[in-house]
Design an enzyme around this catalytic site. Structure first.
Site, PDB file in Angstrom:
ATOM      1  N   CYS A  51       0.817  -1.215   0.000  1.00  0.00           N
ATOM      2  CA  CYS A  51       0.000   0.000   0.000  1.00  0.00           C
ATOM      3  C   CYS A  51       0.851   1.266   0.000  1.00  0.00           C
ATOM      4  CB  CYS A  51      -0.900  -0.010   1.244  1.00  0.00           C
ATOM      5  SG  CYS A  51      -1.822   1.519   1.413  1.00  0.00           S
ATOM      6  N   TRP A  84     -16.127  -9.560   2.844  1.00  0.00           N
ATOM      7  CA  TRP A  84     -16.001  -8.107   2.865  1.00  0.00           C
ATOM      8  C   TRP A  84     -14.520  -7.818   2.651  1.00  0.00           C
ATOM      9  CZ3 TRP A  84     -16.898 -11.142   7.153  1.00  0.00           C
ATOM     10  CH2 TRP A  84     -15.908 -11.151   8.134  1.00  0.00           C
ATOM     11  N   ARG A 119     -14.145   1.504   4.500  1.00  0.00           N
ATOM     12  CA  ARG A 119     -13.236   0.404   4.195  1.00  0.00           C
ATOM     13  C   ARG A 119     -12.235   0.287   5.345  1.00  0.00           C
ATOM     14  NH1 ARG A 119     -10.010   2.052   0.472  1.00  0.00           N
ATOM     15  NH2 ARG A 119     -10.890   4.097   0.069  1.00  0.00           N
ATOM     16  N   THR A 121      -8.782   0.214   6.256  1.00  0.00           N
ATOM     17  CA  THR A 121      -7.604   0.580   5.473  1.00  0.00           C
ATOM     18  C   THR A 121      -6.337   0.638   6.314  1.00  0.00           C
ATOM     19  OG1 THR A 121      -8.043   2.946   5.813  1.00  0.00           O
ATOM     20  CG2 THR A 121      -8.953   1.933   3.822  1.00  0.00           C
ATOM     21  N   VAL A 122      -5.215   0.443   5.602  1.00  0.00           N
ATOM     22  CA  VAL A 122      -3.894   0.720   6.147  1.00  0.00           C
ATOM     23  C   VAL A 122      -3.397   2.006   5.477  1.00  0.00           C
ATOM     24  CG1 VAL A 122      -3.206  -1.608   6.747  1.00  0.00           C
ATOM     25  CG2 VAL A 122      -2.947  -0.853   4.386  1.00  0.00           C
ATOM     26  N   TYR A 185      -5.390   5.820  -8.858  1.00  0.00           N
ATOM     27  CA  TYR A 185      -6.592   5.120  -8.351  1.00  0.00           C
ATOM     28  C   TYR A 185      -7.850   5.621  -9.054  1.00  0.00           C
ATOM     29  CZ  TYR A 185      -4.144   2.790  -4.553  1.00  0.00           C
ATOM     30  OH  TYR A 185      -3.321   1.969  -3.830  1.00  0.00           O
TER      31      TYR A 185
HETATM   32  N1  LIG Z   1      -7.360   5.641   4.485  1.00  0.00           N
HETATM   33  C1  LIG Z   1      -7.435   5.972   3.102  1.00  0.00           C
HETATM   34  C2  LIG Z   1      -6.271   5.515   2.278  1.00  0.00           C
HETATM   35  C3  LIG Z   1      -5.639   4.249   2.632  1.00  0.00           C
HETATM   36  C4  LIG Z   1      -6.047   3.156   1.706  1.00  0.00           C
HETATM   37  O1  LIG Z   1      -6.926   3.296   0.843  1.00  0.00           O
HETATM   38  N2  LIG Z   1      -5.365   2.029   1.835  1.00  0.00           N
HETATM   39  C5  LIG Z   1      -5.713   0.899   1.023  1.00  0.00           C
HETATM   40  C6  LIG Z   1      -4.516   0.100   0.641  1.00  0.00           C
HETATM   41  S1  LIG Z   1      -3.495   0.925  -0.498  1.00  0.00           S
HETATM   42  C7  LIG Z   1      -6.600  -0.002   1.810  1.00  0.00           C
HETATM   43  O2  LIG Z   1      -6.298  -0.320   2.942  1.00  0.00           O
HETATM   44  N3  LIG Z   1      -7.669  -0.420   1.212  1.00  0.00           N
HETATM   45  C8  LIG Z   1      -8.570  -1.305   1.846  1.00  0.00           C
HETATM   46  C9  LIG Z   1      -9.794  -1.491   1.031  1.00  0.00           C
HETATM   47  O3  LIG Z   1      -9.960  -0.792   0.050  1.00  0.00           O
HETATM   48  O4  LIG Z   1     -10.577  -2.342   1.397  1.00  0.00           O
HETATM   49  C10 LIG Z   1      -8.783   5.716   2.519  1.00  0.00           C
HETATM   50  O5  LIG Z   1      -9.634   5.427   3.311  1.00  0.00           O
HETATM   51  O6  LIG Z   1      -8.995   5.856   1.340  1.00  0.00           O
END
Ligand SMILES: N[C@@H](CCC(=O)N[C@@H](CS)C(=O)NCC(=O)O)C(=O)O
Length: 326
Positions: A51, A84, A119, A121-122, A185
């Protein structure tokens, strides 16, 4: 493997445009009331090497010497087989994070907010006192590490966010975010030809601007690496191996831009950058668990990653060629 959507419905706007969800846990770190206290061994930073948003906080943590101050948990590039979108600690013994004793990232989110609907997220920072996520503000996390966490920096830690450049760095970071980091993205997650084409244009227009900027400077702000370079680097490192074909941003590859490509290798040479760039994880994640267009799970063999190790002569652009940090 369950097929899960990598966007949630409310992230798709009119015209099929992808608009990223706001971060839910945004309390800053600091000494003021209501802020997250800055304490050694109080937090665990959860990341996945795939990520880009998480990668930058890991790079900064190492550059500043915060490894013994904030611990790290690593999530598997391949998502768990649950209906999920989640991340799992399947790289750890018994598939459990050894400190938090959880199997899935969602468990730490649910501890913070049982009704969380975004979501999972990391990066996510977990407070070890509660096991709950307290911050997932990837946009500001590195800035907190550089400023609020200063008292824990190693001796002679680099100045990544110098006071006199902050305004300019913030402006450039916003541009890099919208057009490059998130630009790819917006192309990859678009749900209409028009939205995809608009995002594609953003990315390649920005590459032209940055290619020019880097023709006279070693790094984005001249002789030394700053916060902006970390932000640009994480997208460049994923470009040819993942985004170029996975997200269809395929006008040109990174290696077709002499300055951007040399610049990326100049950064990759640094332990904190190269040592935290896991091309294998990146490839497996983007190609094997994100794309409905790859139903037979075929992992592309290229591009040739040995090229990343080729020396660059970009030091010649610097007034202080022996050093990359101030
Ligand atoms: N926290 C941010 C950015 C972090 C983010 O999108 N990380 C991705 C990985 S690059 C993630 O964890 N995605 C999990 C998902 O989409 O389920 C968001 O909510 O958009």
């Amino acid at each position: 493997m369950a097929v899960v959507e990598h966007v949630i419905n409310k992230e798709i706007q009119a015209g099929g445009k992808f608009e990223r969800q706001p971060n839910r846990f945004v309390t800053p770190f600091g000494d003021k009331e209501g802020e997250l206290p800055v304490e050694k061994n109080r937090y665990r930073l959860l990341w996945a090497p795939v990520c880009p948003w998480a990668n930058r906080s890991i790079i900064v943590r190492q550059l500043l010497g915060l490894e013994d101050v904030i611990s790290v948990g690593t999530l598997d590039p391949i998502r768990p087989d649950v209906p999920w979108s989640d991340w799992a600690f399947t790289l750890d013994e018994g598939d459990v994070d050894p400190v938090l004793k959880i199997k899935l990232l969602s468990e730490a989110y649910k501890k913070a907010d049982p009704d969380y609907e975004g979501r999972y997220t990391v990066p996510a920072v977990v407070d070890l006192q509660t096991g709950a996520v307290v911050n997932n503000d990837y946009f500001n996390l590195t800035l907190y590490l550089e400023t609020a966490w200063k008292k824990f920096h190693k001796e002679n830690a680099p100045e990544l966010y110098p006071q006199e450049l902050r305004k300019e760095i913030d402006t450039l970071n916003a541009y890099i975010f919208h057009d490059v980091n998130n630009g790819v993205y917006k192309a990859g997650f678009a749900k209409s030809q028009e939205a995809y084409a608009a995002a594609y244009k953003l990315v390649f227009d920005a590459f032209d601007v940055l290619e020019k900027r880097l023709s006279t400077r070693r790094f984005l702000f001249g002789d030394y690496i700053t916060e902006s370079d970390i932000r640009l680097y994480v997208t460049l490192a994923r470009f040819d191996v993942a985004y170029f074909n996975g997200f269809r941003v395929n006008q040109r590859m990174l290696k077709d831009y002499p300055n951007l490509w040399g610049y990326a290798r100049d950064l990759y040479e640094e332990e904190a950058f190269g040592g935290n760039t896991d091309f294998d994880a990146i490839k497996r994640h983007y190609h094997l668990c994100c794309l409905e267009t790859n139903p037979y799970d075929i992992l592309p063999l290229g591009p040739d990653l040995a090229l990343w190790k080729e020396k660059t002569d970009r030091a010649k652009l610097s007034g202080d060629p022996e050093h990359k940090y101030r």
